[in-house]
Design an enzyme around this catalytic site. Structure first.
Site, PDB file in Angstrom:
ATOM      1  N   ASN A 245       0.864  -1.179   0.000  1.00 34.06           N
ATOM      2  CA  ASN A 245       0.000   0.000   0.000  1.00 34.06           C
ATOM      3  C   ASN A 245       0.900   1.229   0.000  1.00 34.06           C
ATOM      4  OD1 ASN A 245      -2.336  -1.611   0.187  1.00 34.06           O
ATOM      5  ND2 ASN A 245      -2.135  -1.728   2.416  1.00 34.06           N
TER       6      ASN A 245
ATOM      7  N   GLN B 292      -2.253   2.871   3.228  1.00 28.35           N
ATOM      8  CA  GLN B 292      -1.038   2.759   4.043  1.00 28.35           C
ATOM      9  C   GLN B 292      -1.238   3.473   5.375  1.00 28.35           C
ATOM     10  OE1 GLN B 292       2.630   4.131   2.194  1.00 28.35           O
ATOM     11  NE2 GLN B 292       3.879   3.340   3.889  1.00 28.35           N
TER      12      GLN B 292
ATOM     13  N   VAL C 204       1.200   2.618   8.158  1.00 27.32           N
ATOM     14  CA  VAL C 204       2.526   2.670   8.787  1.00 27.32           C
ATOM     15  C   VAL C 204       3.503   3.124   7.712  1.00 27.32           C
ATOM     16  CG1 VAL C 204       4.328   1.387   9.987  1.00 27.32           C
ATOM     17  CG2 VAL C 204       1.914   0.809  10.397  1.00 27.32           C
TER      18      VAL C 204
ATOM     19  N   HIS D  96       6.607  -1.695   3.704  1.00 26.68           N
ATOM     20  CA  HIS D  96       6.439  -3.105   4.066  1.00 26.68           C
ATOM     21  C   HIS D  96       5.654  -3.792   2.972  1.00 26.68           C
ATOM     22  CE1 HIS D  96       3.275  -0.616   5.824  1.00 26.68           C
ATOM     23  NE2 HIS D  96       2.440  -1.625   5.587  1.00 26.68           N
TER      24      HIS D  96
ATOM     25  N   HIS E 235       3.100  -6.784   2.254  1.00 28.66           N
ATOM     26  CA  HIS E 235       2.155  -7.739   2.834  1.00 28.66           C
ATOM     27  C   HIS E 235       2.283  -9.065   2.085  1.00 28.66           C
ATOM     28  CE1 HIS E 235      -0.466  -4.799   5.079  1.00 28.66           C
ATOM     29  NE2 HIS E 235       0.064  -3.967   4.195  1.00 28.66           N
TER      30      HIS E 235
HETATM   31  P1  AMP Z   1      -0.514  -0.693   5.906  1.00 30.43           P
HETATM   32  O1  AMP Z   1      -1.952  -0.372   6.251  1.00 30.43           O
HETATM   33  O2  AMP Z   1      -0.290  -1.197   4.510  1.00 30.43           O
HETATM   34  O3  AMP Z   1       0.404   0.447   6.287  1.00 30.43           O
HETATM   35  O4  AMP Z   1      -0.122  -1.926   6.827  1.00 30.43           O
HETATM   36  C1  AMP Z   1       0.223  -1.800   8.164  1.00 30.43           C
HETATM   37  C2  AMP Z   1      -0.014  -3.137   8.784  1.00 30.43           C
HETATM   38  O5  AMP Z   1       0.665  -3.183  10.028  1.00 30.43           O
HETATM   39  C3  AMP Z   1      -1.486  -3.445   9.053  1.00 30.43           C
HETATM   40  O6  AMP Z   1      -1.864  -4.609   8.340  1.00 30.43           O
HETATM   41  C4  AMP Z   1      -1.527  -3.647  10.562  1.00 30.43           C
HETATM   42  O7  AMP Z   1      -2.411  -4.650  10.963  1.00 30.43           O
HETATM   43  C5  AMP Z   1      -0.091  -3.996  10.878  1.00 30.43           C
HETATM   44  N1  AMP Z   1       0.340  -3.702  12.225  1.00 30.43           N
HETATM   45  C6  AMP Z   1       0.108  -2.572  12.943  1.00 30.43           C
HETATM   46  N2  AMP Z   1       0.705  -2.662  14.150  1.00 30.43           N
HETATM   47  C7  AMP Z   1       1.325  -3.869  14.189  1.00 30.43           C
HETATM   48  C8  AMP Z   1       2.106  -4.542  15.180  1.00 30.43           C
HETATM   49  N3  AMP Z   1       2.388  -3.989  16.372  1.00 30.43           N
HETATM   50  N4  AMP Z   1       2.578  -5.783  14.885  1.00 30.43           N
HETATM   51  C9  AMP Z   1       2.299  -6.347  13.682  1.00 30.43           C
HETATM   52  N5  AMP Z   1       1.580  -5.765  12.716  1.00 30.43           N
HETATM   53  C10 AMP Z   1       1.092  -4.541  12.965  1.00 30.43           C
END
Ligand code: AMP
Length: 114
Positions: A87, A94, A96, A100, A102
Site C-alpha cells: 500500500n 497505508q 505505517v 512493508h 504484505h
Molecule cells: P498498511 O496499512 O499497509 O500500512 O499496513 C500496516 C499493517 O501493520 C497493518 O496490516 C496492521 O495490521 C499492521 N500492524 C500494525 N501494528 C502492528 C504490530 N504492532 N505488529 C504487527 N503488525 C502490525
C-alpha cells in the site's frame, strides 16, 4: 530527528512481535490484524517511508524484500499460492509509513483486490 517508526521499534526489540524471518536486509513479522489465515509483513531494516520514496540505490534492497516474501510464504507452506501487496500512501490504505510488503495466503484471494 524523526520519531522512530513502529516497525523500527519492532526491529530494535522495543515492541514485541512474532518474528517469522530475519536477514541482514529485512525482517518478516506476523500481522497483528490478519486479513488472511497467513498474513506476514516483510519490512526493510532501512526506513523508506513509502515505495515511491525508494530510489535507484534501493534497487537491490527492494528485490530482497520480494525474495524474503517468497521465502516466508514457502517456509510456512504457502509457496504455491500467495499474494504480495504494497500500500503506497494513505489513499491506498497505508497506515505505517515504513515500507512493508504484505504477504497473504491460506484463503481464496479474489481479483481485483479491493
Ligand atoms: P498498511 O496499512 O499497509 O500500512 O499496513 C500496516 C499493517 O501493520 C497493518 O496490516 C496492521 O495490521 C499492521 N500492524 C500494525 N501494528 C502492528 C504490530 N504492532 N505488529 C504487527 N503488525 C502490525
Amino acid at each position: 530527528m524523526r520519531e522512530k517508526t513502529l516497525f523500527s521499534r519492532i526491529i530494535e526489540g522495543e515492541i514485541p512481535a512474532d518474528i517469522l524471518y530475519e536477514d541482514e536486509y529485512c525482517i518478516a513479522i506476523r500481522d497483528i490484524n490478519p486479513q488472511a489465515p497467513f498474513h506476514a509483513l516483510v519490512v526493510p531494516r532501512k526506513v523508506i517511508p513509502r515505495l515511491v520514496d525508494g530510489s535507484e540505490e534501493d534497487a537491490m534492497l527492494l528485490g530482497r524484500l520480494l525474495l524474503a516474501a517468497a521465502a516466508v510464504a514457502r517456509s510456512h507452506g504457502h509457496g504455491e499460492a500467495f499474494r504480495v501487496a504494497v500500500n503506497n500512501g494513505a489513499g491506498a490504505g497505508q497506515t505505517v509509513f515504513h515500507l512493508h510488503v504484505h504477504v497473504l495466503a491460506g484463503r481464496a484471494l479474489g481479483w481485483p483486490p479491493g
